[in-house]
Design a protein around this motif. Sequence first.
Motif, PDB file in Angstrom:
ATOM      1  N   ALA A 254       0.849  -1.197   0.000  1.00 31.08           N
ATOM      2  CA  ALA A 254       0.000   0.000   0.000  1.00 31.08           C
ATOM      3  C   ALA A 254       0.885   1.248   0.000  1.00 31.08           C
ATOM      4  O   ALA A 254       1.926   1.277   0.652  1.00 31.08           O
ATOM      5  CB  ALA A 254      -0.901  -0.003   1.230  1.00 31.08           C
ATOM      6  N   PRO A 255       0.479   2.285  -0.732  1.00 28.37           N
ATOM      7  CA  PRO A 255       1.272   3.514  -0.749  1.00 28.37           C
ATOM      8  C   PRO A 255       1.259   4.202   0.627  1.00 28.37           C
ATOM      9  O   PRO A 255       0.261   4.185   1.339  1.00 28.37           O
ATOM     10  CB  PRO A 255       0.614   4.386  -1.805  1.00 28.37           C
ATOM     11  CG  PRO A 255      -0.685   3.759  -2.121  1.00 28.37           C
ATOM     12  CD  PRO A 255      -0.671   2.361  -1.618  1.00 28.37           C
ATOM     13  N   CYS A 256       2.381   4.805   0.955  1.00 30.33           N
ATOM     14  CA  CYS A 256       2.541   5.509   2.220  1.00 30.33           C
ATOM     15  C   CYS A 256       1.651   6.760   2.223  1.00 30.33           C
ATOM     16  O   CYS A 256       1.601   7.491   1.231  1.00 30.33           O
ATOM     17  CB  CYS A 256       4.008   5.893   2.377  1.00 30.33           C
ATOM     18  SG  CYS A 256       4.347   6.957   3.764  1.00 30.33           S
ATOM     19  N   PRO A 257       0.942   7.033   3.307  1.00 30.68           N
ATOM     20  CA  PRO A 257       0.091   8.227   3.358  1.00 30.68           C
ATOM     21  C   PRO A 257       0.873   9.527   3.155  1.00 30.68           C
ATOM     22  O   PRO A 257       0.379  10.462   2.524  1.00 30.68           O
ATOM     23  CB  PRO A 257      -0.535   8.175   4.742  1.00 30.68           C
ATOM     24  CG  PRO A 257      -0.439   6.757   5.156  1.00 30.68           C
ATOM     25  CD  PRO A 257       0.777   6.210   4.488  1.00 30.68           C
ATOM     26  N   ARG A 258       2.087   9.605   3.688  1.00 29.18           N
ATOM     27  CA  ARG A 258       2.897  10.818   3.520  1.00 29.18           C
ATOM     28  C   ARG A 258       3.278  11.010   2.049  1.00 29.18           C
ATOM     29  O   ARG A 258       3.197  12.113   1.522  1.00 29.18           O
ATOM     30  CB  ARG A 258       4.143  10.730   4.389  1.00 29.18           C
ATOM     31  CG  ARG A 258       4.997  11.953   4.311  1.00 29.18           C
ATOM     32  CD  ARG A 258       6.154  11.868   5.281  1.00 29.18           C
ATOM     33  NE  ARG A 258       7.033  13.012   5.086  1.00 29.18           N
ATOM     34  CZ  ARG A 258       8.292  13.033   5.405  1.00 29.18           C
ATOM     35  NH1 ARG A 258       8.833  11.961   5.964  1.00 29.18           N
ATOM     36  NH2 ARG A 258       9.023  14.087   5.205  1.00 29.18           N
ATOM     37  N   TRP A 259       3.706   9.925   1.394  1.00 29.30           N
ATOM     38  CA  TRP A 259       4.035   9.991  -0.029  1.00 29.30           C
ATOM     39  C   TRP A 259       2.798  10.370  -0.846  1.00 29.30           C
ATOM     40  O   TRP A 259       2.884  11.132  -1.801  1.00 29.30           O
ATOM     41  CB  TRP A 259       4.590   8.647  -0.494  1.00 29.30           C
ATOM     42  CG  TRP A 259       4.889   8.611  -1.955  1.00 29.30           C
ATOM     43  CD1 TRP A 259       6.010   9.077  -2.569  1.00 29.30           C
ATOM     44  CD2 TRP A 259       4.060   8.106  -2.990  1.00 29.30           C
ATOM     45  NE1 TRP A 259       5.924   8.873  -3.933  1.00 29.30           N
ATOM     46  CE2 TRP A 259       4.736   8.277  -4.209  1.00 29.30           C
ATOM     47  CE3 TRP A 259       2.801   7.507  -3.004  1.00 29.30           C
ATOM     48  CZ2 TRP A 259       4.206   7.880  -5.435  1.00 29.30           C
ATOM     49  CZ3 TRP A 259       2.269   7.109  -4.220  1.00 29.30           C
ATOM     50  CH2 TRP A 259       2.958   7.302  -5.406  1.00 29.30           C
ATOM     51  N   THR A 260       1.646   9.852  -0.443  1.00 29.52           N
ATOM     52  CA  THR A 260       0.395  10.163  -1.140  1.00 29.52           C
ATOM     53  C   THR A 260       0.077  11.648  -1.048  1.00 29.52           C
ATOM     54  O   THR A 260      -0.342  12.264  -2.029  1.00 29.52           O
ATOM     55  CB  THR A 260      -0.756   9.332  -0.546  1.00 29.52           C
ATOM     56  OG1 THR A 260      -0.447   7.947  -0.700  1.00 29.52           O
ATOM     57  CG2 THR A 260      -2.066   9.639  -1.242  1.00 29.52           C
ATOM     58  N   ALA A 261       0.286  12.239   0.115  1.00 28.24           N
ATOM     59  CA  ALA A 261       0.022  13.672   0.278  1.00 28.24           C
ATOM     60  C   ALA A 261       0.976  14.512  -0.566  1.00 28.24           C
ATOM     61  O   ALA A 261       0.589  15.563  -1.075  1.00 28.24           O
ATOM     62  CB  ALA A 261       0.142  14.061   1.749  1.00 28.24           C
ATOM     63  N   GLU A 262       2.218  14.046  -0.727  1.00 25.65           N
ATOM     64  CA  GLU A 262       3.201  14.790  -1.510  1.00 25.65           C
ATOM     65  C   GLU A 262       3.059  14.555  -3.011  1.00 25.65           C
ATOM     66  O   GLU A 262       3.483  15.394  -3.806  1.00 25.65           O
ATOM     67  CB  GLU A 262       4.617  14.399  -1.062  1.00 25.65           C
ATOM     68  CG  GLU A 262       4.923  14.806   0.361  1.00 25.65           C
ATOM     69  CD  GLU A 262       6.232  14.235   0.868  1.00 25.65           C
ATOM     70  OE1 GLU A 262       6.898  13.492   0.125  1.00 25.65           O
ATOM     71  OE2 GLU A 262       6.585  14.531   2.027  1.00 25.65           O
ATOM     72  N   ASN A 263       2.492  13.425  -3.415  1.00 25.75           N
ATOM     73  CA  ASN A 263       2.355  13.052  -4.828  1.00 25.75           C
ATOM     74  C   ASN A 263       0.945  12.540  -5.114  1.00 25.75           C
ATOM     75  O   ASN A 263       0.757  11.370  -5.448  1.00 25.75           O
ATOM     76  CB  ASN A 263       3.369  11.954  -5.185  1.00 25.75           C
ATOM     77  CG  ASN A 263       4.780  12.353  -4.891  1.00 25.75           C
ATOM     78  OD1 ASN A 263       5.330  13.205  -5.553  1.00 25.75           O
ATOM     79  ND2 ASN A 263       5.373  11.734  -3.873  1.00 25.75           N
ATOM     80  N   PRO A 264      -0.065  13.388  -5.004  1.00 28.81           N
ATOM     81  CA  PRO A 264      -1.434  12.879  -5.168  1.00 28.81           C
ATOM     82  C   PRO A 264      -1.730  12.346  -6.572  1.00 28.81           C
ATOM     83  O   PRO A 264      -2.475  11.371  -6.710  1.00 28.81           O
ATOM     84  CB  PRO A 264      -2.310  14.089  -4.835  1.00 28.81           C
ATOM     85  CG  PRO A 264      -1.426  15.270  -4.983  1.00 28.81           C
ATOM     86  CD  PRO A 264      -0.038  14.804  -4.690  1.00 28.81           C
ATOM     87  N   ASP A 265      -1.144  12.935  -7.606  1.00 32.66           N
ATOM     88  CA  ASP A 265      -1.401  12.460  -8.966  1.00 32.66           C
ATOM     89  C   ASP A 265      -0.845  11.054  -9.170  1.00 32.66           C
ATOM     90  O   ASP A 265      -1.503  10.189  -9.753  1.00 32.66           O
ATOM     91  CB  ASP A 265      -0.804  13.407 -10.004  1.00 32.66           C
ATOM     92  CG  ASP A 265      -1.483  14.759 -10.013  1.00 32.66           C
ATOM     93  OD1 ASP A 265      -2.634  14.842  -9.539  1.00 32.66           O
ATOM     94  OD2 ASP A 265      -0.869  15.725 -10.486  1.00 32.66           O
ATOM     95  N   ARG A 266       0.360  10.842  -8.699  1.00 29.32           N
ATOM     96  CA  ARG A 266       0.973   9.515  -8.841  1.00 29.32           C
ATOM     97  C   ARG A 266       0.240   8.478  -7.989  1.00 29.32           C
ATOM     98  O   ARG A 266       0.044   7.343  -8.407  1.00 29.32           O
ATOM     99  CB  ARG A 266       2.440   9.558  -8.444  1.00 29.32           C
ATOM    100  CG  ARG A 266       3.285  10.301  -9.438  1.00 29.32           C
ATOM    101  CD  ARG A 266       4.727  10.258  -9.037  1.00 29.32           C
ATOM    102  NE  ARG A 266       5.544  10.964 -10.013  1.00 29.32           N
ATOM    103  CZ  ARG A 266       6.846  10.972 -10.001  1.00 29.32           C
ATOM    104  NH1 ARG A 266       7.496  10.347  -9.047  1.00 29.32           N
ATOM    105  NH2 ARG A 266       7.518  11.617 -10.929  1.00 29.32           N
ATOM    106  N   ALA A 267      -0.163   8.864  -6.798  1.00 34.37           N
ATOM    107  CA  ALA A 267      -0.886   7.938  -5.926  1.00 34.37           C
ATOM    108  C   ALA A 267      -2.228   7.559  -6.533  1.00 34.37           C
ATOM    109  O   ALA A 267      -2.629   6.392  -6.481  1.00 34.37           O
ATOM    110  CB  ALA A 267      -1.084   8.559  -4.548  1.00 34.37           C
ATOM    111  N   LEU A 268      -2.906   8.524  -7.124  1.00 30.10           N
ATOM    112  CA  LEU A 268      -4.186   8.235  -7.755  1.00 30.10           C
ATOM    113  C   LEU A 268      -4.008   7.285  -8.932  1.00 30.10           C
ATOM    114  O   LEU A 268      -4.786   6.346  -9.111  1.00 30.10           O
ATOM    115  CB  LEU A 268      -4.846   9.534  -8.209  1.00 30.10           C
ATOM    116  CG  LEU A 268      -6.272   9.433  -8.722  1.00 30.10           C
ATOM    117  CD1 LEU A 268      -7.182   8.840  -7.647  1.00 30.10           C
ATOM    118  CD2 LEU A 268      -6.773  10.792  -9.146  1.00 30.10           C
TER     119      LEU A 268
END
Length: 61
Positions: free
Chosen positions: A28-42
């Motif tokens: 699962a993607p890291c929540p902190r990384w998701t906040a910094e890279n929302p386009d990539r996480a999506l």
Amino acid sequence: MAFDAAHYPVAQTPAGQTFTALIDAAPAPCPRWTAENPDRALALLFVAAQDCEAVDVLTAL
């Protein structure tokens, strides 16, 4: 012929696993990384859908 009616061979990785098995095994993607890279996480969650904290971070943005 419809696109979904075509027969495609199952692709294999060099290690002998299928790509779908690798996607299913992805962490699962890291929540902190998701906040910094929302386009990539999506994009990642679109390909490998998971119910994780990253979804909560994306919906909060």
